[in-house]
Design a protein around this motif. Structure first.
Motif, PDB file in Angstrom:
ATOM      1  N   GLN A   4       0.812  -1.138  -0.188  1.00  0.00           N
ATOM      2  CA  GLN A   4      -0.040  -0.014  -0.161  1.00  0.00           C
ATOM      3  C   GLN A   4       0.648   1.101   0.067  1.00  0.00           C
ATOM      4  O   GLN A   4       1.987   1.268   0.732  1.00  0.00           O
ATOM      5  N   ILE A   5       0.479   2.209  -0.843  1.00  0.00           N
ATOM      6  CA  ILE A   5       1.106   3.484  -0.711  1.00  0.00           C
ATOM      7  C   ILE A   5       0.519   4.575  -0.131  1.00  0.00           C
ATOM      8  O   ILE A   5      -0.665   4.848  -0.568  1.00  0.00           O
ATOM      9  N   PHE A   6       1.003   5.236   0.655  1.00  0.00           N
ATOM     10  CA  PHE A   6       0.096   6.351   1.325  1.00  0.00           C
ATOM     11  C   PHE A   6       1.059   7.752   0.862  1.00  0.00           C
ATOM     12  O   PHE A   6       2.347   7.659   1.386  1.00  0.00           O
ATOM     13  N   ASN A   7       0.336   8.989   0.798  1.00  0.00           N
ATOM     14  CA  ASN A   7       1.072  10.113   0.661  1.00  0.00           C
ATOM     15  C   ASN A   7       1.071  10.781   2.149  1.00  0.00           C
ATOM     16  O   ASN A   7       0.165  10.885   2.647  1.00  0.00           O
ATOM     17  N   ALA A   8       2.456  10.652   2.634  1.00  0.00           N
ATOM     18  CA  ALA A   8       2.506  11.395   3.951  1.00  0.00           C
ATOM     19  C   ALA A   8       2.031  12.634   4.363  1.00  0.00           C
ATOM     20  O   ALA A   8       1.990  12.991   5.440  1.00  0.00           O
ATOM     21  N   ARG A   9       1.865  13.521   3.312  1.00  0.00           N
ATOM     22  CA  ARG A   9       1.455  14.799   3.419  1.00  0.00           C
ATOM     23  C   ARG A   9      -0.208  15.208   3.418  1.00  0.00           C
ATOM     24  O   ARG A   9      -0.649  15.431   4.214  1.00  0.00           O
ATOM     25  N   THR A  10      -0.708  14.468   2.358  1.00  0.00           N
ATOM     26  CA  THR A  10      -2.161  14.456   2.210  1.00  0.00           C
ATOM     27  C   THR A  10      -2.923  13.621   2.998  1.00  0.00           C
ATOM     28  O   THR A  10      -3.964  13.887   3.322  1.00  0.00           O
ATOM     29  N   GLN A  11      -2.359  12.429   3.330  1.00  0.00           N
ATOM     30  CA  GLN A  11      -2.850  11.189   4.045  1.00  0.00           C
ATOM     31  C   GLN A  11      -2.172  11.055   5.374  1.00  0.00           C
ATOM     32  O   GLN A  11      -1.959   9.908   5.726  1.00  0.00           O
ATOM     33  N   LYS A  12      -1.899  12.225   5.927  1.00  0.00           N
ATOM     34  CA  LYS A  12      -0.862  12.100   6.956  1.00  0.00           C
ATOM     35  C   LYS A  12      -1.339  11.319   8.163  1.00  0.00           C
ATOM     36  O   LYS A  12      -0.722  10.342   8.323  1.00  0.00           O
ATOM     37  N   GLU A  13      -2.234  11.610   9.055  1.00  0.00           N
ATOM     38  CA  GLU A  13      -2.961  10.803  10.182  1.00  0.00           C
ATOM     39  C   GLU A  13      -3.055   9.407   9.459  1.00  0.00           C
ATOM     40  O   GLU A  13      -2.580   8.425  10.433  1.00  0.00           O
ATOM     41  N   ILE A 166       6.860  -5.452   0.878  1.00  0.00           N
ATOM     42  CA  ILE A 166       6.392  -5.068   2.188  1.00  0.00           C
ATOM     43  C   ILE A 166       5.065  -4.553   2.292  1.00  0.00           C
ATOM     44  O   ILE A 166       4.396  -4.544   1.131  1.00  0.00           O
ATOM     45  N   ASP A 167       4.602  -4.385   3.340  1.00  0.00           N
ATOM     46  CA  ASP A 167       3.121  -4.037   3.597  1.00  0.00           C
ATOM     47  C   ASP A 167       2.649  -2.537   3.086  1.00  0.00           C
ATOM     48  O   ASP A 167       1.734  -2.444   2.498  1.00  0.00           O
ATOM     49  N   MET A 168       3.770  -1.583   3.087  1.00  0.00           N
ATOM     50  CA  MET A 168       3.304  -0.110   3.031  1.00  0.00           C
ATOM     51  C   MET A 168       4.399   0.778   2.703  1.00  0.00           C
ATOM     52  O   MET A 168       5.751   0.413   3.231  1.00  0.00           O
ATOM     53  N   VAL A 169       4.142   1.679   2.035  1.00  0.00           N
ATOM     54  CA  VAL A 169       5.260   2.827   2.039  1.00  0.00           C
ATOM     55  C   VAL A 169       4.562   4.065   2.288  1.00  0.00           C
ATOM     56  O   VAL A 169       3.486   4.506   1.519  1.00  0.00           O
ATOM     57  N   LEU A 170       5.168   4.770   3.004  1.00  0.00           N
ATOM     58  CA  LEU A 170       4.778   6.234   3.329  1.00  0.00           C
ATOM     59  C   LEU A 170       5.585   7.307   2.479  1.00  0.00           C
ATOM     60  O   LEU A 170       6.867   7.252   2.585  1.00  0.00           O
TER      61      LEU A 170
END
Ligand code: TXA
Ligand code: MG
Length: 346
Positions: A4-13, A166-170
């Protein structure tokens, strides 16, 4: 496994909360720090740490760094806090400095590779700190690359190596420092095992004289015992040959132009890692400006990205050696290792 990829700025929390849950339940999360991206697991869980070695293809004898979000958390990880460490933590944490000292009984053998010491750092990157807080445990994290490859300084680099493993990248964009933290051992005389953004000169201002391990600028002899196990393994290798030219800017550029010409004549595709001071020598050649020789931190910031991005479709990278003062020591340590210590002969 889907990464899973999450944008650390727009999907912070959401990103850091989910990342924290994944870490607590034994999974792997890649996250940005001010140095390079880390590949994190629960640092107090040996089984979780083992997954890091599997995902990277990392030799099990190479210990990990524990990342904490609050200076006082180091108390539970070491036998006690030596005075030098206190001074350095006050001066440089949060930041790109890793300290090695005698470990407490909390540390799983997988994390410290069976040594009696453990490496700890408090990163300064907001996303890294938020993730560690959300996880509620120290995060064991090496650089998030396949073992032997250049360390990742963007989420794209991480995915090149780790997608599906791996499970996730921030995704927090590019890393500011661009080379990994300075690793300083405080067991015995203070000694730099790996140079980084916090320089020898900066450390000496705070604790006085600091040694530099000879393996920082030289290959480890065949039968030598590595002070830092990471130093005996192949490192930072891009998909092509890297050749380093030493000497003054003028001498380095001269050697590079000569070898570039010979290589091109024999059908090799070449690129030159130029600097602001030397770009004028390379007109008409295939070159990219890595940074400013007078500000070696700028060279550090771009090196790993250039080693990854500029090696496609290229047989040889030619790069200039620079003086080893300040961040120049970290730059030359990474560049020489990337080249396998291949220098142009005079
Ligand atoms: O900037 C960094 O330090 C990044 C980010 C993610 O924080 N992490 C990183 O980890 O570069 P890694 O595992 O790629 O490099 C850690 C280095 C290795 O060379 C390892 O051998 C050395 O630190 N090291 C770790 N624990 C050690 C110990 N107890 N004694 C000697 N060397 C140690
Ligand atoms: Mg690494």
């Amino acid at each position: 496994m889907r990464t899973q990829i999450f944008n650390a700025r727009t999907q912070k929390e959401n990103g850091t909360n989910l990342g924290g849950r994944i870490i607590r339940s034994g999974g792997l999360v890649a996250f940005p720090t001010e140095t390079v991206y880390g590949l994190g697991a629960n640092g107090l869980d040996g089984e979780a740490a083992k997954k890091i070695f599997e995902a990277k293809g990392r030799p099990m004898d190479n210990p990990l760094i524990l990342h904490i979000a609050k200076k006082s958390d180091v108390k539970q990880l070491w036998l006690h806090i030596p005075e030098n460490a206190r001074l350095l933590m006050d001066a440089f944490w949060p930041g790109p400095l890793t300290l090695i000292y005698l470990k407490s009984e909390l540390i799983p053998a997988e994390v410290c590779a069976g040594l009696d010491t453990v490496a700890v750092r408090m990163p300064e990157h907001k996303t890294a700190l938020a993730l560690i807080r959300a996880a509620g445990v120290p995060i064991a994290a090496p650089s998030a690359n396949l073992s032997g490859k250049p360390s990742p300084t963007t989420a794209e680099h991480v995915l090149e190596d780790m997608d599906g493993r791996i499970d996730m990248v921030l995704d927090g964009g590019s890393c500011r420092v661009g080379v990994e933290s300075t690793v300083l051992s405080l067991v015995g005389k203070p000694r730099i095992l790996r140079p980084g953004g916090i320089t020898k000169e900066m450390l000496e201002q705070v604790i006085g004289s600091v040694e530099v391990s000879p393996s920082v600028l030289a290959p480890l002899a065949e039968n030598a015992i590595a002070e830092s196990p990471g130093m005996k393994h192949k490192h930072y290798a891009p998909d092509c040959t890297v050749i380093v030219a030493e000497g003054s800017p003028r001498q380095a550029a001269g050697s590079i132009l000569r070898e570039y010409g010979l290589a091109e004549a024999s059908g090799k595709r070449c690129i030159i890692f130029a600097t602001e001071q030397t770009k004028g020598y390379y007109r008409g050649k295939n070159y990219v400006i890595i940074g400013d020789r007078e500000q070696p931190a700028t060279l550090c910031a771009n090196l790993f990205d250039a080693l990854r991005e500029r090696s496609h479709g290229v047989d040889i990278i030619f790069a200039e050696g620079i003086p080893t003062n300040d961040q120049g020591l970290a730059y030359m340590n990474r560049l020489l290792r990337a080249s396998g210590f291949t220098l142009i002969d005079e």
